[in-house]
Design a protein around this motif. Structure first.
Motif, short mmCIF file in Angstrom:
data_model
loop_
_atom_site.label_atom_id
_atom_site.label_comp_id
_atom_site.label_asym_id
_atom_site.label_seq_id
_atom_site.Cartn_x
_atom_site.Cartn_y
_atom_site.Cartn_z
N ILE A 11 0.85 -1.19 0.00
CA ILE A 11 0.00 0.00 0.00
C ILE A 11 0.88 1.23 0.00
CG2 ILE A 11 -2.05 -1.03 1.08
CD1 ILE A 11 -1.03 -0.06 3.76
N ASN A 12 0.34 2.32 -0.52
CA ASN A 12 1.14 3.53 -0.70
C ASN A 12 0.68 4.67 0.20
OD1 ASN A 12 2.67 2.36 -2.85
ND2 ASN A 12 0.90 2.67 -4.20
N TYR A 13 0.32 4.33 1.43
CA TYR A 13 -0.11 5.35 2.37
C TYR A 13 0.95 5.53 3.46
CZ TYR A 13 -4.55 4.71 0.03
OH TYR A 13 -5.53 4.62 -0.93
N PRO A 14 1.00 6.73 4.06
CA PRO A 14 1.98 6.98 5.14
C PRO A 14 1.57 6.26 6.41
CG PRO A 14 0.56 8.88 4.84
CD PRO A 14 0.21 7.92 3.73
N ASN A 15 2.23 6.58 7.48
CA ASN A 15 1.94 6.08 8.83
C ASN A 15 2.44 4.67 9.07
OD1 ASN A 15 0.62 8.50 9.42
ND2 ASN A 15 -1.35 7.71 8.71
N ASP A 16 3.23 4.12 8.16
CA ASP A 16 3.86 2.81 8.37
C ASP A 16 2.82 1.73 8.68
OD1 ASP A 16 5.98 1.02 8.54
OD2 ASP A 16 6.19 1.31 10.71
N ILE A 17 1.73 1.73 7.92
CA ILE A 17 0.70 0.71 8.07
C ILE A 17 1.03 -0.47 7.15
CG2 ILE A 17 -1.73 0.17 7.53
CD1 ILE A 17 -2.43 2.93 8.60
N SER A 18 0.90 -1.68 7.68
CA SER A 18 1.14 -2.87 6.85
C SER A 18 -0.16 -3.64 6.69
CB SER A 18 2.22 -3.76 7.48
OG SER A 18 1.79 -4.25 8.73
N LEU A 19 -0.28 -4.31 5.53
CA LEU A 19 -1.51 -4.99 5.17
C LEU A 19 -1.18 -6.36 4.59
CD1 LEU A 19 -4.59 -4.25 4.96
CD2 LEU A 19 -4.14 -3.57 2.60
N PHE B 60 -12.13 -3.24 -0.23
CA PHE B 60 -12.37 -1.85 -0.65
C PHE B 60 -12.51 -0.96 0.59
CE2 PHE B 60 -14.84 1.85 -1.61
CZ PHE B 60 -14.55 2.20 -2.92
N GLY B 61 -13.31 -1.41 1.56
CA GLY B 61 -13.55 -0.63 2.75
C GLY B 61 -12.30 -0.39 3.57
N VAL B 62 -11.50 -1.44 3.75
CA VAL B 62 -10.29 -1.29 4.56
C VAL B 62 -9.32 -0.31 3.90
CG1 VAL B 62 -8.22 -2.48 5.39
CG2 VAL B 62 -10.47 -3.57 5.61
N ILE B 63 -9.12 -0.44 2.61
CA ILE B 63 -8.17 0.45 1.92
C ILE B 63 -8.69 1.89 1.91
CG2 ILE B 63 -7.14 0.95 -0.34
CD1 ILE B 63 -6.71 -2.04 -0.68
N ASP B 64 -10.00 2.04 1.80
CA ASP B 64 -10.58 3.39 1.87
C ASP B 64 -10.38 3.97 3.27
OD1 ASP B 64 -12.17 5.52 0.62
OD2 ASP B 64 -13.68 4.98 2.12
N LEU B 65 -10.57 3.17 4.30
CA LEU B 65 -10.37 3.65 5.67
C LEU B 65 -8.91 4.00 5.94
CD1 LEU B 65 -12.68 1.21 7.69
CD2 LEU B 65 -13.09 3.63 7.19
N ILE B 66 -7.98 3.24 5.35
CA ILE B 66 -6.56 3.58 5.50
C ILE B 66 -6.31 4.97 4.92
CG2 ILE B 66 -4.22 3.03 4.71
CD1 ILE B 66 -5.05 0.06 4.83
N SER B 67 -6.90 5.24 3.75
CA SER B 67 -6.70 6.55 3.10
C SER B 67 -7.30 7.69 3.92
CB SER B 67 -7.31 6.55 1.70
OG SER B 67 -8.72 6.57 1.74
N LYS B 68 -8.28 7.36 4.78
CA LYS B 68 -8.94 8.37 5.61
C LYS B 68 -8.35 8.42 7.03
CE LYS B 68 -13.29 7.98 3.08
NZ LYS B 68 -14.69 7.47 3.10
N ASN B 69 -7.20 7.74 7.24
CA ASN B 69 -6.50 7.73 8.52
C ASN B 69 -7.34 7.15 9.66
OD1 ASN B 69 -4.07 8.98 7.53
ND2 ASN B 69 -5.21 10.91 7.45
N TYR B 70 -8.16 6.17 9.36
CA TYR B 70 -8.96 5.50 10.38
C TYR B 70 -8.07 4.71 11.33
CZ TYR B 70 -12.32 2.14 12.37
OH TYR B 70 -13.07 1.37 13.22
N PHE B 71 -7.02 4.09 10.79
CA PHE B 71 -6.16 3.22 11.59
C PHE B 71 -4.98 4.02 12.15
CE2 PHE B 71 -8.19 0.46 8.45
CZ PHE B 71 -8.69 -0.56 9.25
N PRO B 72 -4.61 3.75 13.40
CA PRO B 72 -3.44 4.43 13.97
C PRO B 72 -2.16 4.09 13.20
CG PRO B 72 -4.72 3.30 15.67
CD PRO B 72 -5.25 2.84 14.35
N ALA B 73 -1.17 4.96 13.32
CA ALA B 73 0.13 4.70 12.70
C ALA B 73 0.70 3.37 13.20
CB ALA B 73 1.09 5.84 13.03
N HIS B 74 1.40 2.69 12.32
CA HIS B 74 2.08 1.41 12.59
C HIS B 74 1.11 0.24 12.76
CE1 HIS B 74 5.40 4.14 13.17
NE2 HIS B 74 4.85 4.65 14.26
#
Length: 298
Positions: free
Chosen positions: A7-15, A251-265
């Motif tokens: 994924i190409n979002y910040p906050n060091d989130i892994s999927l 779709f929902g999870v990736i959309d939520l990642i883009s909206k910063n729903y999940f904390p960093a890391h």
């Protein structure tokens, strides 16, 4: 098998996605989990027949037919929609189930709503004799027991586990087996708030939440945006997604990642619950509507 998803979002989130769809070629994902202990129980009680319920393109109907054949059990499918009795050969799911030995009883949608009534079940016993009953979608205590085996020791690294929700059995199993640091997020494929109560029948923990913003209009409904997302996801990751359940959840999870729903890391695990057999039927509908068809390597 867990497969990393870049994924190409910040906050060091892994999927990562758990490929439950690869468990079995015809009884895949949560259907394998739900049927495992039910089939063992049916044989322990010396039943010869399995009876269950489902719609025209039901993953559950297809899985029960094949699993029953494998286990030497006769399967009976009570199918919603009496008009379908003339369309078996046009319907890839029903055709597959019939080829694997399932007997059908087609009922009207009004009659189908009575499937939980004792009087309706007694009429079926008069017609078919004794049988082991598996509910629509397969969810019962034994199904939840099977779904508790989805998470393994290697999944302890994840702090979020996400899955699609239909009848509530799969998420109940995940809730029960989750570790204390893990949050379970469910993405309902249906409209309505009734699922909260259904899940609480089988799961008593409070480590979960339902996110109801990604049903795309309701059960069996899709939109061009979802089709394009599923096909782009396949092109990038070589993972096919079904459009009824897992596709909407991803779709929902990736959309939520883009909206910063999940904390960093955050480390997020997606559960692929299978359902790929339904793509052929959905593509028939998409062609009729002159929409792009879904990609599927299976």
């Amino acid at each position: 098998m867990n497969q990393d998803i870049p994924i190409n979002y910040p906050n060091d989130i892994s999927l990562a996605i758990k490929r439950e769809d690869l468990i079995h070629p015809f009884v895949s994902g949560n259907k394998f989990r739900k049927l495992k202990y039910n089939l063992l129980q049916a044989k322990a009680e010396n039943h010869k027949n399995i009876l269950t319920f489902g719609g025209a393109f039901s993953n559950h109907i297809a899985a029960v037919a094949y699993a029953g054949k494998e286990q030497g059990l006769t399967t009976i499918g009570i199918i919603r929609g009496d008009e379908l009795s003339e369309k078996i050969q046009e319907n890839p799911t029903l055709k597959f189930a019939q080829e694997n030995g399932m007997k059908f009883e087609f009922v009207s949608r009004e009659e189908y709503r009575l499937k939980g009534e004792i009087s309706f079940i007694e009429k079926l016993k008069e017609k078919f004799g004794d049988f082991y009953l598996v509910p629509e979608g397969g969810t019962n205590k034994l199904a939840v027991k099977g779904c508790e085996e989805i998470l393994t020791n290697e999944d302890a690294v994840f702090n979020y586990v996400c899955c699609a929700v239909g009848t509530g059995g799969t998420i109940s199993g995940l809730i029960n087996s989750a570790l204390p640091h893990q949050k379970i997020l469910g993405f309902p494929a249906l409209k309505g708030d009734f699922l909260q109560d259904e899940i609480r029948i089988f799961a008593q923990k409070e480590n979960w939440n339902l996110i109801s913003d990604y049903h795309f209009g309701g059960y069996g409904k899709v939109k061009l945006e979802l089709i394009e997302f599923i096909n782009a996801f396949f092109d990038k990751n070589k993972v096919p997604l079904d459009p009824i359940y897992t596709g909407k959840m991803v779709f929902g999870v990736i959309d939520l990642i883009s909206k910063n729903y999940f904390p960093a890391h955050s480390k997020i695990l997606l559960i692929h619950t299978g359902g790929l057999q339904g793509i052929e039927g959905m593509n028939m509908k998409l062609k009729q509507k002159k929409l792009p068809i879904l990609k599927n390597n299976g």
